[in-house]
Design a protein around this motif. Structure first.
Motif, PDB file in Angstrom:
ATOM      1  N   GLU A 192      -8.127  -9.300  17.454  1.00  0.00           N
ATOM      2  CA  GLU A 192      -9.395  -9.898  17.061  1.00  0.00           C
ATOM      3  C   GLU A 192     -10.587  -9.152  17.674  1.00  0.00           C
ATOM      4  N   SER A 193     -10.347  -8.434  18.777  1.00  0.00           N
ATOM      5  CA  SER A 193     -11.420  -7.688  19.435  1.00  0.00           C
ATOM      6  C   SER A 193     -10.810  -6.504  20.175  1.00  0.00           C
ATOM      7  N   GLU A 195      -9.985  -5.456  26.592  1.00  0.00           N
ATOM      8  CA  GLU A 195     -10.780  -5.079  27.766  1.00  0.00           C
ATOM      9  C   GLU A 195     -10.225  -3.811  28.399  1.00  0.00           C
ATOM     10  N   ILE A 203     -10.464  -3.666  13.581  1.00  0.00           N
ATOM     11  CA  ILE A 203     -10.930  -4.740  14.453  1.00  0.00           C
ATOM     12  C   ILE A 203     -12.323  -5.125  13.993  1.00  0.00           C
ATOM     13  N   ASP A 204     -12.580  -6.400  13.891  1.00  0.00           N
ATOM     14  CA  ASP A 204     -13.888  -6.869  13.438  1.00  0.00           C
ATOM     15  C   ASP A 204     -14.995  -6.335  14.349  1.00  0.00           C
ATOM     16  N   GLY A 205     -15.979  -5.681  13.748  1.00  0.00           N
ATOM     17  CA  GLY A 205     -17.101  -5.141  14.501  1.00  0.00           C
ATOM     18  C   GLY A 205     -16.870  -3.767  15.079  1.00  0.00           C
ATOM     19  N   ASP A 264     -19.407  -1.856  12.014  1.00  0.00           N
ATOM     20  CA  ASP A 264     -20.123  -2.027  13.273  1.00  0.00           C
ATOM     21  C   ASP A 264     -21.465  -2.686  12.987  1.00  0.00           C
TER      22      ASP A 264
END
Length: 325
Positions: free
Chosen positions: A52-53, A56, A95-97, A103
């Motif tokens: 989803e992102s 890290e 991945i979204d974004g 982006d």
């Protein structure tokens, strides 16, 4: 000659810092095999595994490897001899974004691009009966395709670099120390040169791809684990100093630069090339003549446009530039 093997179990980093602690020390000229894990740390094993992102911690780099005797001002030469795929499949994700057309900080957002999405890329021709690595290909057996597609396997090391001069950079970021360069020329048969900023250089690498196009538009290549055969050399008191990575292919020299914008990266890569041309004793160029010659025989190439900084390279055939070091 036997090779020193360094694995991701010996140590990995997710950040290049000026004060890295090595997992091992090697001598210049020593032959190494470096094992890497895929950039997503094994989190994606099927098309049902979606991100989803951006994690890290991403792009684990095996190392750091201390190179005995390397001092600030020297140049570290990394000769990449072979990259072997260490698993039977890769993975490509959105991945979204994240990505060229997804982006939100960029002007163009394509609402037709689905994110997150995962596509697995089985690799054929990697068994012991294969006659040649040339037979290796990614097989795109993706739902919705009318026919399967094959993409030639052409492994690339996505993240590779040394301890930086002052600032710290995650392994997602490219900069003067190297890092997440995502450059297709960082591959077998080529040598990558890095400026040495810290004692013993502190080299680390990972984030390999079985295949990747210039630009890496969706944000990944076919992410895989690998084994990399390489030899390290230290160029002390080089005739020409470098501020950023530099690639030697069989036919060309290529400056590599990363910056916030494509234009800024192009300017850095071009300025670096001019410095090398001016320092070449075979020609006697001043900066203006070097600028003109580069406009005739150089060539700007896009490495990647999706990381926090973009990366480009400026290539010049070897017949126009002698060995810089």
């Amino acid at each position: 000659m036997s090779r020193t093997r360094i694995t991701h179990e010996d140590g990995i980093i997710y950040e290049f810092t000026p004060h890295l602690e090595s997992v091992t020390t090697v001598e210049p000229g020593e032959k190494l095999t470096v094992e890497t894990i895929d950039s997503l740390d094994g989190a994606v094993q099927s098309e049902g595994d979606l991100l989803e992102s951006v994690p890290e911690e991403v792009n684990a780099a095996t190392g750091p490897i201390a190179v005995a005797g390397a001092e600030p001002g020297d140049v570290l030469a990394v000769e990449i001899e072979e990259i072997r795929i260490a698993e039977d499949r890769g993975r490509v994700i959105t991945i979204d974004g994240f990505g060229l057309l997804d982006d939100p900080d960029h002007d163009e957002v394509d609402v037709d691009i689905e994110a997150p999405r995962t596509r697995m890329t089985p690799i054929s021709g990697t068994d012991s009966d294969s006659d040649s690595d040339d037979s290796e290909s990614l097989v795109l057996e993706w739902d919705g395709l009318e026919t399967d597609l094959e993409v030639p396997v052409d492994p690339v090391v996505g993240t590779i670099g040394v301890a930086p001069a002052a600032e710290s950079y995650t392994t997602l970021v490219p900069h003067d120390h190297g890092g997440n360069l995502d450059t297709t020329d960082v591959t077998a048969g080529n040598t990558v040169y890095f400026p040495v900023f810290q004692e013993d250089a502190m080299l680390a690498m990972g984030d390999c791809k079985a295949a990747m196009a210039d630009g890496e538009m969706c944000g990944t290549g076919a992410e895989v684990s690998t084994e990399i055969d390489l030899t390290l050399e230290v160029v002390d008191s080089p005739r020409t100093s470098i501020d950023r990575p530099f690639v030697e292919t069989p036919s060309a020299w290529k400056t590599v630069a990363s910056a916030e914008t494509l234009e800024q990266a192009c300017e850095l890569a071009h300025s670096d090339l001019l410095d090398l041309l001016v320092a070449d004793p075979d020609h006697g160029f001043d900066h203006t003549d070097a600028h003109m010659v580069a406009s005739l025989v150089g060539g700007l190439e896009i490495s990647q446009v999706v990381d926090p900084l973009v990366t480009v390279r400026n290539a010049i055939p070897k017949r126009y530039l002698s060995q810089p070091f």
